[in-house]
Design a protein around this motif. Structure first.
Motif, PDB file in Angstrom:
ATOM      1  N   LEU A 140      24.870   7.440  47.564  1.00 25.83           N
ATOM      2  CA  LEU A 140      24.214   9.326  47.887  1.00 25.83           C
ATOM      3  C   LEU A 140      23.021   9.161  46.853  1.00 25.83           C
ATOM      4  N   VAL A 141      23.781   9.406  45.645  1.00 27.10           N
ATOM      5  CA  VAL A 141      22.789   9.045  43.790  1.00 27.10           C
ATOM      6  C   VAL A 141      21.467   7.841  44.141  1.00 27.10           C
ATOM      7  N   ALA A 142      21.973   6.799  44.086  1.00 26.45           N
ATOM      8  CA  ALA A 142      20.659   6.414  44.834  1.00 26.45           C
ATOM      9  C   ALA A 142      19.907   6.248  45.620  1.00 26.45           C
ATOM     10  N   ILE A 143      20.036   6.500  46.602  1.00 24.47           N
ATOM     11  CA  ILE A 143      18.640   7.026  47.752  1.00 24.47           C
ATOM     12  C   ILE A 143      18.698   8.603  47.307  1.00 24.47           C
ATOM     13  N   VAL A 144      19.239   9.405  46.459  1.00 25.23           N
ATOM     14  CA  VAL A 144      18.457  10.474  45.778  1.00 25.23           C
ATOM     15  C   VAL A 144      16.934   9.878  44.923  1.00 25.23           C
ATOM     16  N   PHE A 145      18.035   9.680  44.363  1.00 22.22           N
ATOM     17  CA  PHE A 145      17.090   9.362  43.090  1.00 22.22           C
ATOM     18  C   PHE A 145      15.817   8.543  42.980  1.00 22.22           C
ATOM     19  N   SER A 146      15.919   6.785  43.602  1.00 24.03           N
ATOM     20  CA  SER A 146      15.222   6.296  44.261  1.00 24.03           C
ATOM     21  C   SER A 146      14.204   7.398  45.084  1.00 24.03           C
ATOM     22  N   GLY A 147      14.929   7.697  46.053  1.00 21.60           N
ATOM     23  CA  GLY A 147      13.714   8.731  47.497  1.00 21.60           C
ATOM     24  C   GLY A 147      12.711   9.305  46.159  1.00 21.60           C
ATOM     25  N   VAL A 148      13.264  10.299  45.005  1.00 22.72           N
ATOM     26  CA  VAL A 148      12.679  11.677  45.096  1.00 22.72           C
ATOM     27  C   VAL A 148      11.417  10.390  43.626  1.00 22.72           C
TER      28      VAL A 148
ATOM     29  N   ASP B  28      11.138  -4.706  57.914  1.00 19.79           N
ATOM     30  CA  ASP B  28      12.419  -4.439  57.595  1.00 19.79           C
ATOM     31  C   ASP B  28      12.944  -4.465  55.838  1.00 19.79           C
ATOM     32  N   VAL B  29      12.456  -3.893  55.632  1.00 22.85           N
ATOM     33  CA  VAL B  29      12.553  -3.416  54.437  1.00 22.85           C
ATOM     34  C   VAL B  29      14.490  -2.174  53.999  1.00 22.85           C
ATOM     35  N   VAL B  30      14.223  -1.594  55.419  1.00 15.52           N
ATOM     36  CA  VAL B  30      14.683  -0.727  54.710  1.00 15.52           C
ATOM     37  C   VAL B  30      16.378  -1.223  56.212  1.00 15.52           C
ATOM     38  N   GLY B  31      15.669  -1.938  57.177  1.00 17.12           N
ATOM     39  CA  GLY B  31      16.860  -2.033  57.933  1.00 17.12           C
ATOM     40  C   GLY B  31      17.654  -3.243  57.662  1.00 17.12           C
TER      41      GLY B  31
ATOM     42  N   VAL C  16      21.408  -0.249  42.193  1.00 17.60           N
ATOM     43  CA  VAL C  16      20.772  -0.512  41.889  1.00 17.60           C
ATOM     44  C   VAL C  16      19.536  -1.767  41.984  1.00 17.60           C
ATOM     45  N   VAL C  17      19.355  -2.354  42.443  1.00 13.86           N
ATOM     46  CA  VAL C  17      18.549  -3.602  43.332  1.00 13.86           C
ATOM     47  C   VAL C  17      18.716  -2.705  44.985  1.00 13.86           C
ATOM     48  N   HIS C  18      18.978  -3.562  46.124  1.00 19.54           N
ATOM     49  CA  HIS C  18      19.013  -2.981  47.398  1.00 19.54           C
ATOM     50  C   HIS C  18      18.962  -1.395  48.402  1.00 19.54           C
ATOM     51  N   ILE C  19      19.681  -0.699  47.637  1.00 21.79           N
ATOM     52  CA  ILE C  19      19.963   0.386  48.022  1.00 21.79           C
ATOM     53  C   ILE C  19      17.992   1.407  47.217  1.00 21.79           C
ATOM     54  N   ASN C  20      18.381   0.895  46.216  1.00 21.04           N
ATOM     55  CA  ASN C  20      16.752   1.497  44.898  1.00 21.04           C
ATOM     56  C   ASN C  20      15.770   0.820  45.940  1.00 21.04           C
ATOM     57  N   ALA C  21      15.174  -0.346  46.145  1.00 19.52           N
ATOM     58  CA  ALA C  21      14.171  -1.072  47.406  1.00 19.52           C
ATOM     59  C   ALA C  21      14.099  -0.848  48.053  1.00 19.52           C
ATOM     60  N   GLY C  22      15.557  -0.239  49.263  1.00 18.99           N
ATOM     61  CA  GLY C  22      15.022   0.058  50.511  1.00 18.99           C
ATOM     62  C   GLY C  22      14.649   1.226  50.498  1.00 18.99           C
ATOM     63  N   VAL C  23      14.894   2.584  49.999  1.00 18.96           N
ATOM     64  CA  VAL C  23      14.671   3.781  49.589  1.00 18.96           C
ATOM     65  C   VAL C  23      12.735   3.844  49.221  1.00 18.96           C
ATOM     66  N   ALA C  24      12.644   3.182  48.217  1.00 17.15           N
ATOM     67  CA  ALA C  24      11.497   3.034  48.094  1.00 17.15           C
ATOM     68  C   ALA C  24      10.673   1.885  49.002  1.00 17.15           C
ATOM     69  N   GLY C  25      11.058   1.183  49.635  1.00 17.94           N
ATOM     70  CA  GLY C  25      10.472   0.879  50.946  1.00 17.94           C
ATOM     71  C   GLY C  25      10.087   2.099  51.815  1.00 17.94           C
ATOM     72  N   LEU C  26      11.208   2.350  52.351  1.00 22.50           N
ATOM     73  CA  LEU C  26      11.561   3.841  53.530  1.00 22.50           C
ATOM     74  C   LEU C  26       9.643   4.921  52.560  1.00 22.50           C
ATOM     75  N   VAL C  27       9.973   5.402  51.858  1.00 24.72           N
ATOM     76  CA  VAL C  27       8.795   6.054  51.070  1.00 24.72           C
ATOM     77  C   VAL C  27       7.447   5.946  51.642  1.00 24.72           C
ATOM     78  N   LEU C  28       8.085   4.266  50.996  1.00 19.47           N
ATOM     79  CA  LEU C  28       6.153   4.200  50.347  1.00 19.47           C
ATOM     80  C   LEU C  28       5.169   3.610  52.068  1.00 19.47           C
ATOM     81  N   ALA C  29       6.491   3.336  53.408  1.00 17.73           N
ATOM     82  CA  ALA C  29       5.635   2.916  54.063  1.00 17.73           C
ATOM     83  C   ALA C  29       5.489   4.178  54.961  1.00 17.73           C
ATOM     84  N   LEU C  30       5.843   5.807  54.191  1.00 18.94           N
ATOM     85  CA  LEU C  30       5.793   6.531  55.265  1.00 18.94           C
ATOM     86  C   LEU C  30       4.565   7.583  54.363  1.00 18.94           C
ATOM     87  N   ILE C  31       4.449   7.468  53.166  1.00 20.30           N
ATOM     88  CA  ILE C  31       3.174   7.749  52.137  1.00 20.30           C
ATOM     89  C   ILE C  31       2.233   7.198  52.518  1.00 20.30           C
TER      90      ILE C  31
END
Lengths: 112, 416
Positions: B367-375, B325-328, B179-194
């Motif tokens: 994996l569900v958390a990664i995909v959900f947060s990423g999308v 390094d939100v992802v790392g 809920v917290v860390h994978i969620n925020a970590g994926v969001a950080g990666l996606v935003l850094a890319l966008i």
């Protein structure tokens, strides 16, 4: 009149100051400076990213002196600041057209 | 009607206060790592999250997390909108949960999690993001990504013990690995890319401008994390004590792991490495704090410390500017903690003869958390890019975002 400017290692400031005072110098201006010469910089590592920091901390000492004292006093600074290692700094002497004491308005050598 | 448990209630109010302190702690941790021209903006991103989510949570946040279930994905925002029906029963008495804690105290505890999770993302997009776009993002992301994830894992949804995967093994996320860390970590990666790289990323030096602030922030995070993890026992009992000790032994081991990795790779253990190791350990033990013992927590922490120390180099290899390094730290640490529960869990873990079921279910929820947060994050991020835009003008970025976005500077002279 001359201006002696010395850019030295920060940890040598006390020795340079004492040596100049012992040689009769009654005032100086000291400021923090940063720069590099042959020493170049150093490397820092933050979370694995290496950065070359080329501007390293130095201290700049400025002293106004009479023409005849310049060579001697520059020598005093050099011997006090010297460690023999790369990065010790530089000392240079430049001519000064005039000096005015703000409090009295006196100018020339009297203002030193 | 449950009886009020004063000890549990006192501990939960204390825990809520501790977790709230983590966000200003994060502001210091992140602020010290930026350049001096952008420290205020960095800290304001955390404070801004406190402002936006502190309001949203009582309006529809709680209801979307713990209100009436909609398809196992989120709670109905109108079920307890404005906390109507959350605080009092029909007789006007305070509602008390099964731990003897008033429901409104639960709201206090949970709002702090929503704030810190969203604030964590800001580290990935430091120095270059319009403050207005960030504030809008916070409101939308917490609504569409955080509340549903909290509902899925903790509110009886898809990824909870009531969900479809529980037939394999009950998923474990004690205090927020997914809920917290994978969620925020994926969001950080996606935003850094966008949002794209900072000007000069990879070429100009971008040194942390104040490491003592980083150390202070890490210390406050560790302190506040006791509320996060030990508070997630929801009462003052042995599980809370176990979570406290596990949190400390894992975090200590992670700091040592990070320092050792640095020592081997670069010759020196650094203060930034120690502070980062602390956070990596705290992140990794978060989902596992109630399920491990203090010794397996050491193993988990050490693994997280080493892996996160290696993972922060990935952004340079792949060229995405996850600035702080939100992802790392959070994505990798969150994955390590969530997945390795399947290995180390005292009752169901692989090494205790529990078989593979727990490990499988932990991988699934990660994996569900990664995909959900990423999308969800990609949709929000691209929508903001197309409308408001994300970036400050390049000249403002160079001159310093503190000045252009807030009309302030942190220090008298700007050096870098």
């Amino acid at each position: 009149m001359k201006l002696i400017t010395a850019v030295i290692q920060p940890h040598k400031l006390d020795e340079v100051k004492s040596a100049l005072e012992a040689a009769g110098v009654r005032g100086m201006t000291v400021s923090e400076a940063s720069g590099y010469g042959r020493q170049k910089g150093h490397t820092e590592v933050y979370r694995g990213a290496e950065y070359t920091v080329d501007l390293v901390p130095k201290v700049r000492v400025e002293v106004l002196v009479e023409d005849g004292d310049a060579t001697t006093l520059a020598g005093v600074v050099v011997s006090a600041a010297q460690s023999g290692k790369i990065g010790d700094g530089k000392v240079w002497v430049s001519p000064v057209e005039d000096v005015i004491r703000v409090r009295t308005g006196a100018s020339g050598p009297d203002a030193l | 009607m449950e009886e009020l448990n004063f000890g549990a209630t006192a501990w939960m109010l204390t825990s809520a206060s501790l977790v709230l302190l983590m966000t200003p702690g994060l502001a210091l941790f992140y602020g010290g790592m930026t350049r001096s021209k952008s420290v205020l903006n960095m800290m304001m991103m955390s404070f801004g999250a406190m402002g936006v989510i502190g309001v949203i949570y009582v309006l529809w946040g709680w209801s979307m997390s713990y209100g009436a279930d909609v398809g196992g994905i989120f709670g109905n925002p109108f079920d307890q909108f404005g906390l109507v029906g959350t605080i009092y029963d029909e007789n006007g008495e305070f509602l008390i949960d099964s731990f003897g804690v008033p429901g409104i105290v639960g709201v206090a505890f949970q709002v702090t999690f929503a704030i810190i999770t969203t604030a964590l993302i800001s580290g990935a997009i430091a120095d270059r993001t319009k403050f207005s776009s960030w504030m809008v993002f916070v409101a939308i992301w917490v609504t569409l990504a955080y509340f549903p994830m909290a509902h899925m894992v903790w509110g009886g949804g898809l990824l909870s013990g009531d969900g479809p995967f529980a037939s394999i093994a009950a998923p474990i996320d004690f205090a927020g690995g997914t809920v917290v860390h994978i969620n925020a970590g994926v969001a950080g990666l996606v935003l850094a890319l966008i949002i794209g790289k900072r000007k000069g990323f990879g070429t100009d030096p971008m040194r942390p401008h104040n490491l003592p602030l980083v150390m202070l922030g890490a210390a406050l995070l560790w302190f506040g994390w006791f509320g996060f993890n030990a508070g997630s026992a929801f009462t003052a009992d042995g599980t809370a004590g176990l979570a406290w000790v596990n949190t400390t032994s894992a975090t200590a081991a992670a700091m040592l792991g990070w320092l050792l990795t640095e020592r081997i790779k670069y010759g020196k253990g650094t203060s930034l490495g120690a502070a980062s190791g602390v956070v990596a350990g705290l992140v990794a033990i978060t989902p596992a704090a109630g399920a491990l013992n203090p010794v397996t927590s050491i193993a988990l922490g050490a693994i997280a410390g080493v892996l996160c120390a290696l993972a922060v180099g990935l952004k340079h290899r792949f060229g995405y500017d996850d600035s702080l390094d939100v992802v790392g730290v959070h994505l990798v640490g969150g994955l390590v903690g969530t997945v390795l529960i399947g290995v180390f869990a005292t009752d169901t873990g692989l090494i205790f003869g529990g078989g593979l079921n727990q490990l499988v279910v932990q991988v699934i929820i990660a994996l569900v958390a990664i995909v959900f947060s990423g999308v969800i994050t990609a949709v929000i991020g691209l929508a903001i890019k197309a409308t408001m835009g994300w970036r400050v003008p390049e000249e403002d970025e160079v001159r310093g975002i503190d000045l252009s976005e807030h009309a302030e500077t942190a220090y008298e002279e700007i050096n870098s």
